[in-house]
Motif scaffolding. Sequence first.
Motif, mmCIF file in Angstrom:
data_model
loop_
_atom_site.group_PDB
_atom_site.id
_atom_site.type_symbol
_atom_site.label_atom_id
_atom_site.label_comp_id
_atom_site.label_asym_id
_atom_site.label_seq_id
_atom_site.Cartn_x
_atom_site.Cartn_y
_atom_site.Cartn_z
ATOM 1 N N TYR A 118 0.809 -1.213 0.000
ATOM 2 C CA TYR A 118 0.000 0.000 0.000
ATOM 3 C C TYR A 118 0.844 1.266 0.000
ATOM 4 O O TYR A 118 0.323 2.359 0.101
ATOM 5 C CB TYR A 118 -0.959 0.003 1.199
ATOM 6 N N GLY A 119 2.160 1.101 -0.082
ATOM 7 C CA GLY A 119 3.029 2.254 -0.219
ATOM 8 C C GLY A 119 3.202 3.076 1.024
ATOM 9 O O GLY A 119 3.673 4.210 0.958
ATOM 10 N N ARG A 120 2.846 2.544 2.211
ATOM 11 C CA ARG A 120 2.964 3.331 3.447
ATOM 12 C C ARG A 120 4.319 3.051 4.090
ATOM 13 O O ARG A 120 4.403 2.423 5.131
ATOM 14 C CB ARG A 120 1.830 2.974 4.404
ATOM 15 N N HIS A 121 5.378 3.485 3.420
ATOM 16 C CA HIS A 121 6.702 3.242 3.970
ATOM 17 C C HIS A 121 7.528 4.517 3.918
ATOM 18 O O HIS A 121 7.171 5.493 3.285
ATOM 19 C CB HIS A 121 7.401 2.117 3.201
ATOM 20 N N GLU A 122 8.641 4.476 4.617
ATOM 21 C CA GLU A 122 9.495 5.666 4.769
ATOM 22 C C GLU A 122 9.878 6.239 3.416
ATOM 23 O O GLU A 122 10.281 5.525 2.506
ATOM 24 C CB GLU A 122 10.768 5.276 5.526
ATOM 25 N N GLY A 123 9.730 7.544 3.275
ATOM 26 C CA GLY A 123 10.210 8.200 2.072
ATOM 27 C C GLY A 123 9.173 8.357 0.982
ATOM 28 O O GLY A 123 9.436 9.013 -0.012
ATOM 29 N N ARG A 124 8.003 7.755 1.124
ATOM 30 C CA ARG A 124 7.018 7.882 0.072
ATOM 31 C C ARG A 124 6.505 9.315 0.005
ATOM 32 O O ARG A 124 6.181 9.909 1.027
ATOM 33 C CB ARG A 124 5.842 6.939 0.316
ATOM 34 N N THR A 125 6.430 9.861 -1.206
ATOM 35 C CA THR A 125 5.916 11.207 -1.401
ATOM 36 C C THR A 125 4.708 11.144 -2.314
ATOM 37 O O THR A 125 4.739 10.489 -3.356
ATOM 38 C CB THR A 125 6.980 12.128 -2.019
ATOM 39 N N ILE A 126 3.642 11.803 -1.922
ATOM 40 C CA ILE A 126 2.418 11.826 -2.704
ATOM 41 C C ILE A 126 2.292 13.187 -3.362
ATOM 42 O O ILE A 126 2.422 14.226 -2.704
ATOM 43 C CB ILE A 126 1.201 11.549 -1.802
ATOM 44 N N ARG A 127 2.052 13.179 -4.674
ATOM 45 C CA ARG A 127 1.910 14.425 -5.409
ATOM 46 C C ARG A 127 0.444 14.814 -5.507
ATOM 47 O O ARG A 127 -0.397 14.033 -5.931
ATOM 48 C CB ARG A 127 2.498 14.280 -6.821
ATOM 49 N N LEU A 128 0.158 16.035 -5.106
ATOM 50 C CA LEU A 128 -1.167 16.631 -5.268
ATOM 51 C C LEU A 128 -0.966 17.952 -5.990
ATOM 52 O O LEU A 128 -0.636 18.963 -5.362
ATOM 53 C CB LEU A 128 -1.847 16.865 -3.912
ATOM 54 N N GLU A 129 -1.065 17.914 -7.325
ATOM 55 C CA GLU A 129 -0.769 19.080 -8.158
ATOM 56 C C GLU A 129 0.650 19.568 -7.839
ATOM 57 O O GLU A 129 1.611 18.848 -8.021
ATOM 58 C CB GLU A 129 -1.832 20.158 -7.982
#
Length: 224
Positions: A118-129
Amino acid sequence: MKKRVLYIEDDPEIGQWVHDELERRGYAVEWLLSGEEAAERVGQADLVVLDVMLPGLDGYTVGQRLKKEAPGVPVLMLSARTSVDDKLQGLKFADDYLTKPFHPDELAARLEVLLRRYGRHEGRTIRLEHLEVSPELQTVVDGQTGEEILLTPKQLQILLYFVRNPNRILTKEQIYEAVWGDPYLEGDKSVMVHIRYLREKIERDPGNPTIIETIRGIGYRVKQ
């Protein structure tokens, strides 16, 4: 930051054992003895560990409600039932199914797999615009300028709640109960006020928001 586990188990002996094992391995565990309040708590969890045999609502019913409430939060079912039919029933909504008895190493390994999936790990960045949101670091950065956008704790929790529930329309009641942790009282405008100030910090044009959408008559949504 510790991964947050919502653990639902009514057996005090098993529950204490699993709670202590997960805490020892670095998780922050919220342990509930029934599924009655689970839907109000799941928005603040990174994953759910759910026993099938519960008083009142059974684990299958609770699990289906949790998936409807927070589809982005993985659910691992625990059960002494080993039949194929029971497993298939659980896996209609759950992400994994572990039969009792089990070794804590196996439970921990399965949780790590779910977190990676589910991608909930250290360093993950989510782009919102133009935004770069890091749930683990709890930071929000303007990707065009490289500057961090400083949010109040409540503003950050609201934004992260949207991030954990992408593309889902959330009512002000759901947001309030997930972020404030208290029952929503009709007429309370706290959510509206905080979202207005949050938009002033993250939207290019707060008067015409494109990150936090207003769904008229229902609530709000953040698309990913």
